[in-house]
Design an enzyme around this catalytic site. Structure first.
Site, PDB file in Angstrom:
ATOM      1  CB  CYS A 101      -0.827   0.092   1.208  1.00 47.49           C
ATOM      2  SG  CYS A 101      -1.384   1.814   1.747  1.00 47.49           S
ATOM      3  CG  ASP A 204     -12.562  -8.089  -9.376  1.00 51.23           C
ATOM      4  OD1 ASP A 204     -11.936  -8.728  -8.611  1.00 51.23           O
ATOM      5  OD2 ASP A 204     -13.445  -7.167  -9.529  1.00 51.23           O
ATOM      6  NE  ARG A 227      -9.950 -11.878  -4.927  1.00 50.96           N
ATOM      7  CZ  ARG A 227     -10.742 -10.904  -5.192  1.00 50.96           C
ATOM      8  NH1 ARG A 227     -11.786 -10.680  -4.173  1.00 50.96           N
ATOM      9  NH2 ARG A 227     -10.691  -9.835  -6.039  1.00 50.96           N
TER      10      ARG A 227
END
Ligand SMILES: Cc1cc2nc3c(=O)[nH]c(=O)nc-3n(C[C@H](O)[C@H](O)[C@H](O)COP(=O)(O)O)c2cc1C
Length: 367
Positions: A101, A204, A227
């Site tokens: 980050c 995604d 994922r």
């Protein structure tokens, strides 16, 4: 597809998922096909140098698990350099740096935040690593902190200048977490900022169509999938075929999903031992089950397994129970079929789109 000196057979990559991208998962995915460079979970550079057994377990590999990238985390230049040298000496193919980050005060520890806010310091640290090894050094980052602080393009250019071989970009800001839409224009800005090195888009990608759209809209050289590989270990194989031929292979049937799930468990047991492997598999099996149709019985019971025998008993009971949802030809009746997967950035109507892929429990706030 090339990353530095590595000649790769696929432009599809496995994204690091702490707690999941272990040797058994990588081997299960490699056996299904379509994947070449896979990565480990994040590994603390200092723990590796201190020969911490947990860090060593994270880099456990074998000859079938090639090419392999290890992702390092750390902010001390000497430690990052020495850890990279060590990894090279044991035959790892490339080293990836977690840049986490971009806002230091918000991120709790370590190199991630400092790396994205202090360009020159980061470039020096990375140069120290690049100069110390022959294998490629890559970096993984988000777009920036928020929409007002998109730092990935500048950072990527600075890293290219010090010899980084490729950059993996998750197309979300730190502020977005895992919500909202993956920003394809943001990934494109990184592609346009660098001169030569490949940019790998991430975020995604759950279907071959989503991978193609990410490539087409951003100009990225490849796609990294995290994922999406949980739901669909065939995603690499099917996406490769789709990118090469334009034809979408059919989704794997139930029997094939069961076969790969059982193989994955066998590999978990081989690598972690029966009890520990089975316990770890408690959180993995429900991901497979997301594509089984009705699976509450399976999900409730599989989180109790400690042995393969228990797993197979639960699976056999489940297969019997599931018959009530099948038609005469053994297929799930339409009303029981799981909804198709649609990535957040696809043009489908909002109702069909999956705005958020579930995020497993864990320290994901730092990714
Ligand atoms: C459970 C979990 C663990 C993660 N661990 C890491 C990690 O160790 N290193 C890293 O750079 N990113 C990590 N990430 C971020 C992913 O690599 C990836 O950038 C993000 O999930 C978006 O890609 P996806 O939608 O294909 O999953 C993690 C994400 C999740 C959900």
């Amino acid at each position: 597809m090339r990353i530095g000196s590595l000649d790769l057979k696929s432009n599809l990559f496995l994204s690091p998922l702490a707690g999941y991208t272990n040797l058994p998962f990588r081997l299960a995915l490699r056996e299904v096909g379509g994947l070449d460079l896979a990565t480990t979970d994040l590994v603390n550079a200092r723990s590796l140098l201190e020969k911490n057994p947990k860090a060593f377990k994270l880099i456990e590999t074998c000859s079938a698990d090639r090419p392999l990238a290890v992702q390092l985390f750390g902010s001390v230049p000497e430690e990052m350099r020495d850890a990279a040298q060590y990894l090279e000496s044991v035959g790892v193919s490339s080293v990836d740096i977690n840049m986490g980050c971009p806002v230091r005060k918000v991120c709790r520890v370590g190199g991630g935040s400092a790396m994205m806010t202090e360009l020159e310091k980061t470039a020096r640290l990375v140069k120290g690593m690049v100069d110390a090894v022959k294998m490629p050094v890559t970096a993984k980052m988000r777009l920036g902190w928020d929409d007002q602080n998109i730092t990935a393009p500048d950072l990527s250019l600075a890293l290219e200048d010090v010899g980084v071989a490729a950059i993996f970009v998750h197309g979300r800001t730190r502020e977005q977490g895992f919500g909202g839409t993956v920003n394809l224009a943001g990934i494109r800005a990184v592609v346009e900022a660098v001169r030569r090195i490949p940019i790998i888009g991430n975020g995604d990608v759950t279907t071959p169509d989503a991978a193609r759209r990410m490539i087409n809209e951003t100009g990225c050289a490849g796609v990294s999938i995290g994922r999406g590989a949980f739901y669909n270990p065939w995603i690499f194989l099917h996406t490769r075929q789709y990118l090469q031929t334009g034809e979408l292979p059919p989704e794997p049937g139930f029997d094939e999903r069961i076969r790969v799930m059982c193989r994955h468990l066998d590999l978990m047991v081989e690598v972690f031992g029966e009890e520990h492997g089975c316990r770890m598999f408690r959180k993995v099996a429900p991901w497979y089950a997301k594509r089984f149709g009705p699976a509450n019985l399976f999900n409730k019971r599989v989180v109790t397994i400690s042995s393969k025998a228990e797993f197979h008993k639960i699976l056999n009971d489940y297969i019997e129970w599931r018959r009530q949802f099948l038609d005469e030809s053994g297929e799930l009746r339409p009303q029981y079929q799981p909804a198709p997967l649609v990535a957040s950035f696809m043009p489908e109507p909002a109702a069909a789109r999956r705005e958020q892929i579930p995020v497993p429990k864990g320290p994901v706030e730092v990714w």
